[in-house]
Design a protein around this motif. Structure first.
Motif, short mmCIF file in Angstrom:
data_model
loop_
_atom_site.label_atom_id
_atom_site.label_comp_id
_atom_site.label_asym_id
_atom_site.label_seq_id
_atom_site.Cartn_x
_atom_site.Cartn_y
_atom_site.Cartn_z
N ILE A 185 37.29 39.36 36.85
CA ILE A 185 38.28 38.88 37.81
C ILE A 185 38.42 39.80 39.02
N HIS A 186 38.42 41.11 38.78
CA HIS A 186 38.71 42.06 39.85
C HIS A 186 37.48 42.58 40.58
N HIS A 187 36.30 42.38 40.03
CA HIS A 187 35.12 42.97 40.66
C HIS A 187 34.00 41.95 40.91
N LEU A 188 33.62 41.20 39.90
CA LEU A 188 32.47 40.32 40.05
C LEU A 188 32.79 39.09 40.90
N ILE A 189 33.87 38.39 40.58
CA ILE A 189 34.23 37.18 41.34
C ILE A 189 34.54 37.50 42.81
N PRO A 190 35.33 38.56 43.13
CA PRO A 190 35.53 38.88 44.56
C PRO A 190 34.25 39.16 45.31
N ASN A 191 33.25 39.71 44.66
CA ASN A 191 31.98 39.96 45.34
C ASN A 191 31.13 38.71 45.48
N SER A 192 31.55 37.61 44.87
CA SER A 192 30.87 36.32 45.02
C SER A 192 31.64 35.38 45.92
N ILE A 193 32.65 35.87 46.62
CA ILE A 193 33.56 35.00 47.36
C ILE A 193 32.84 34.24 48.46
N GLY A 194 31.81 34.83 49.06
CA GLY A 194 31.08 34.13 50.12
C GLY A 194 30.43 32.85 49.62
N THR A 195 29.72 32.95 48.52
CA THR A 195 29.08 31.77 47.93
C THR A 195 30.12 30.74 47.49
N ILE A 196 31.23 31.20 46.95
CA ILE A 196 32.28 30.29 46.48
C ILE A 196 32.88 29.51 47.64
#
Length: 326
Positions: free
Chosen positions: A234-245
């Protein structure tokens, strides 16, 4: 007899060189710099965040900015136009049936004398609400599903992705029609139908990103520091994928709008007297050749909105991924 002066013993060649240079360098150069002279080496340009950098890139994309302006204008008209217009979306006037566009009725009237401009703007409320709500719900489901599958991996990933493959193999129109038959032609039933499998695309994209990011140093460092798998995700992996999302969700919005318009056009979408763009197009089929303006305005509204959202999606894709910039 004079005693010979002992030569100093130097700790290093650098110390000896500094001592010898002290007699060569003028004394004024050995003075400390003034505060005004120290500021000459200061970097004047302020650092910018990642989002600010993306916004600068997005502003340079003329088509993306055009799309933002169109969506902003369409949203404002959808909210305020039905409120300020003297007509309502279901108000009939049999004295002014099938009138062409005029100063009194900007988009003309339909077979029941209802103002098409008000109905088009009211339809924008329904279509945009369904598009943005469906995209937001599918983003939440797809991000969590794809993130869990990608981070846990192994058997969990295999089972979860096989479920995705099964759902992908079922034609979406089948369960859309079945849900509309059981739950009725309401906005809630359309959202439920769209949320069943629209999240699959987002889940696949997020899973691919998480599979790459979970082996990065920052993810391994979080594991060493004692963070739980949920915290790392939640705090590291998903925020680093925010562009694709963001890009994936942006393209889901026009898809949901078109899907709702298609269902309403078939007569299984929003029920009358409420009007969506697909409902207006369905009502206009009967008078397509004699009164084509009834089909023209809702079709233009659908086309402009979908094109604008696609322009925004393309602009965000380029702005959020520097590797695509030339």
């Amino acid at each position: 007899m004079k005693r010979k002066m002992e030569e100093p013993v130097w700790e290093s060649p650098e110390a000896q060189a500094a001592y010898e240079m002290a007699d060569v360098i003028p004394a004024d150069l050995m003075e400390p710099l003034k505060d005004s002279d120290r500021e000459t080496e200061t970097i004047e340009r302020k650092s910018i965040s990642y989002l600010q950098m993306c916004w600068r890139r997005l502003r340079k994309d003329k088509l993306a900015m055009f799309g933002l302006i169109v969506i902003a204008i369409m949203t404002i008209l959808a909210i305020f136009a039905p409120m300020l217009c003297p007509y309502t979306y279901d108000q009939t006037d049999f004295a002014h049936m099938l009138e062409w566009p005029s100063a009194e009725h900007w988009f003309g009237t339909d077979k029941l004398g209802r103002d098409i401009f008000v109905r088009t703007m009211y339809g924008a409320r329904i279509s945009l609400t369904i598009g943005f709500t469906a995209a937001f719900i599918n983003m939440i489901i797809g991000v969590l599903y794809g993130g869990i599958a990608g981070y846990l991996g192994g058997r969990t990933d295999m089972i979860m992705m096989r479920i995705v493959d099964i759902l992908s193999g079922i034609p979406s129109l089948i369960y859309l029609i079945l849900i509309m038959m059981f739950l009725g032609n309401t906005m809630q039933s359309i959202l439920i139908a769209m949320c069943l499998t629209y999240w699959i695309t987002t889940a696949k994209m997020v899973r691919g990103q998480i599979l790459t990011l979970r082996e990065q140093d920052f993810a391994l460092a979080g594991k060493v520091c004692g963070l739980s798998k949920w915290q790392i995700l939640i705090h590291h992996l998903i925020p680093n994928s925010i562009g694709t999302i963001i890009v994936t969700v942006t393209f889901l919005i026009p898809s949901a709008i078109f899907q709702e318009a298609f269902l309403s056009f078939l007569g299984i979408g929003i029920s009358v007297p409420k009007a969506s763009w697909g409902t207006l197009a369905n009502d206009a089929i009967e008078y397509l050749f004699s009164y084509p303006y009834q089909m023209f305005f809702p079709a233009v509204a659908i086309s402009i909105t979908i094109f604008a959202l696609n322009f925004i999606g393309d602009g965000l894709r380029d702005a959020l991924d520097p590797r695509l910039k030339k």
